[in-house]
Design an enzyme around this catalytic site. Structure first.
Site, PDB file in Angstrom:
ATOM      1  N   LYS A 188       0.891  -1.137  -0.164  1.00  0.00           N
ATOM      2  CA  LYS A 188      -0.014   0.064   0.047  1.00  0.00           C
ATOM      3  C   LYS A 188       0.945   1.100   0.091  1.00  0.00           C
ATOM      4  O   LYS A 188       1.938   1.157   0.452  1.00  0.00           O
ATOM      5  CB  LYS A 188      -0.861  -0.099   1.237  1.00  0.00           C
ATOM      6  N   THR A 199       5.169   6.552   3.755  1.00  0.00           N
ATOM      7  CA  THR A 199       3.889   5.802   4.199  1.00  0.00           C
ATOM      8  C   THR A 199       3.461   4.992   3.187  1.00  0.00           C
ATOM      9  O   THR A 199       2.431   4.902   2.743  1.00  0.00           O
ATOM     10  CB  THR A 199       2.919   6.943   4.613  1.00  0.00           C
ATOM     11  N   GLU A 285      -0.834  10.279  -4.901  1.00  0.00           N
ATOM     12  CA  GLU A 285      -1.927  10.935  -4.620  1.00  0.00           C
ATOM     13  C   GLU A 285      -2.317  12.142  -5.730  1.00  0.00           C
ATOM     14  O   GLU A 285      -1.377  13.034  -6.039  1.00  0.00           O
ATOM     15  CB  GLU A 285      -2.143  11.594  -3.421  1.00  0.00           C
TER      16      GLU A 285
END
EC number: 2.3.1.35
Length: 412
Positions: A188, A199, A285
């Site tokens: 992920k 992250t 993103e």
């Protein structure tokens, strides 16, 4: 370690894009919703039916999250795991001693539920930094690990996501001593992604027979060519972790660097890692394009990596790519401040296979043609900086208006 793009994968690997961490023999994965998120799954697990040699690589951020510290110490002392549990939505980071105890309690609850020692369980978290875990919900999750209705690997693939827009997973098979060995991976990551990880979480499983030290060394080399060569936004987070598990259930002779099929295994592991890493970069993103920068001719691999990462990390390069603007000046600028050893007169750059710089000078090109090429989802930048042996590839994405929207309200 070779770049997977330079190898004939079809001759060596059987690739399953639907595969994941549950594909190798003896591995089970699952997930469920425990209430950390509104509706989506937020708690998952990986389980091996036998103890597995374990290896890990962790963030270099000084603010290491509590579950990362607990898992790192567990693997250091035990070199094996049999289960891993992961929660999303809450990073359990910047939570002090309570955060450490919460991670240890999670570890203990899973161990008791599965009749394992605490040292056989790894824990991981991802999500918002600075909040304590709601331990009643976590405990509920631990009591459902391996419950049949939740044992679907796609549930695990979904449970670990945060701002990701798709799950990231695959498996490959390779022949070792004439025996089929499977390597599966699930990852992920979407934002706060930068070389030396971010992250992001990645879990790689295999039924290969290999000891923990050899696995650890191979994993670290593989990560240098994959997860440490991606960037989305230049921010390294507190929870990065790549864990590798090898349970040895494939019946072949034990692997080490002297095994005649060692390079095949190393190559397969590298393929899985690079595929997952590029999937993360592609899912940055707000991203609309995957950007690959390939550099050759550097003095050594370290310099090539530095230059390639500088290209994909540059906000100006990323915004130009998003705007489909053939502004190659931003590329050479990012290269020029990355290394003092670059000789401009020996530098060549192409964008989407169109030469834009030769011997340090701009060259004429068809602006409309190149702009059309920049409309593609995959953008390739290639640069040569001399006659050295150093070569490397880095992976990133464009920087869009959507990235600002997502991160302006991430916590609220």
């Amino acid at each position: 370690m070779k770049d997977i793009e330079t190898l004939d994968t079809l001759n060596q690997l059987k690739i399953d894009l639907q595969g994941d961490v549950s594909s190798p023999l003896g591995f089970i994965a699952g997930g469920m919703h425990v209430g950390l998120r509104r509706k989506k799954k937020d708690f998952g697990w990986i389980y091996s039916t036998t103890a597995a040699a374990a290896a890990g690589t962790y963030t270099l951020n000084r603010f290491k999250a509590a579950p990362l510290k607990v898992t790192e110490e567990t693997i250091k002392n035990n070199q094996s795991l049999q289960a891993i549990v992961v929660n999303s939505a809450n990073a359990n980071s910047c939570t002090g001693e309570k955060g450490i105890q919460d991670a240890k309690d999670t570890q203990a609850w899973v161990a008791e539920h599965l009749n394992l020692s605490k040292e056989s369980v790894g824990v991981a978290s991802t999500g918002v930094i600075g909040s304590f875990l709601p331990m009643d919900k976590i405990q509920h999750g631990t009591q459902n690990v391996l419950k049949e209705q939740y044992n679907q690997s796609e549930f695990f693939n979904q449970a670990i996501l945060t701002t990701d827009t798709f799950t990231k997973h695959l498996s490959v098979q390779v022949e070792i001593d004439g025996i089929t060995v499977t390597i599966g991976g699930t990852a992920k990551g979407s934002g706060m992604i930068h070389p030396n990880m971010a992250t992001m979480l990645s879990f790689i499983t295999t039924d290969a027979k290999i000891d923990a030290d050899t696995l650890d060394n191979c994993l670290k080399q593989t990560i240098d060519n994959s997860f440490n060569m991606i960037t989305v936004d230049g921010d390294s987070s507190t929870n990065d972790m790549v864990l590798g598990l090898a349970n040895g259930q494939a019946n072949h002779n034990k692997l080490d660097t002297l095994h005649p099929d060692w390079e095949k295994f190393e190559y397969a592991l590298n393929f899985v890692s690079q595929y997952l890493a590029k999937s993360i970069a592609k899912d940055g993103e707000g991203a609309t394009k995957l950007v690959t920068a390939k550099v050759k001719g550097a003095n050594d691999v370290a310099e090539a990596r530095k230059i390639a990462k500088s290209i994909v990390s540059s906000s100006l390069v990323k915004t130009a790519i998003h705007g489909e603007d053939a502004n190659f000046g931003r590329i050479v600028t990012a290269m020029g401040y990355a290394s003092e050893d670059i000789e401009p007169s020996q530098t060549n750059v192409s964008l989407c296979n169109v030469p834009v710089v030769e011997d340090g000078m701009s060259v004429e090109f068809d602006e409309l043609h190149l702009k059309k090429q920049l409309e593609a989802d995959n953008i390739y930048i290639e640069a040569s900086v001399g006659n050295g042996e150093g070569a490397a590839s880095a992976y990133g994405c464009d920087l869009s208006y959507e990235y600002v929207r997502i991160n302006a309200s991430y916590r609220t």
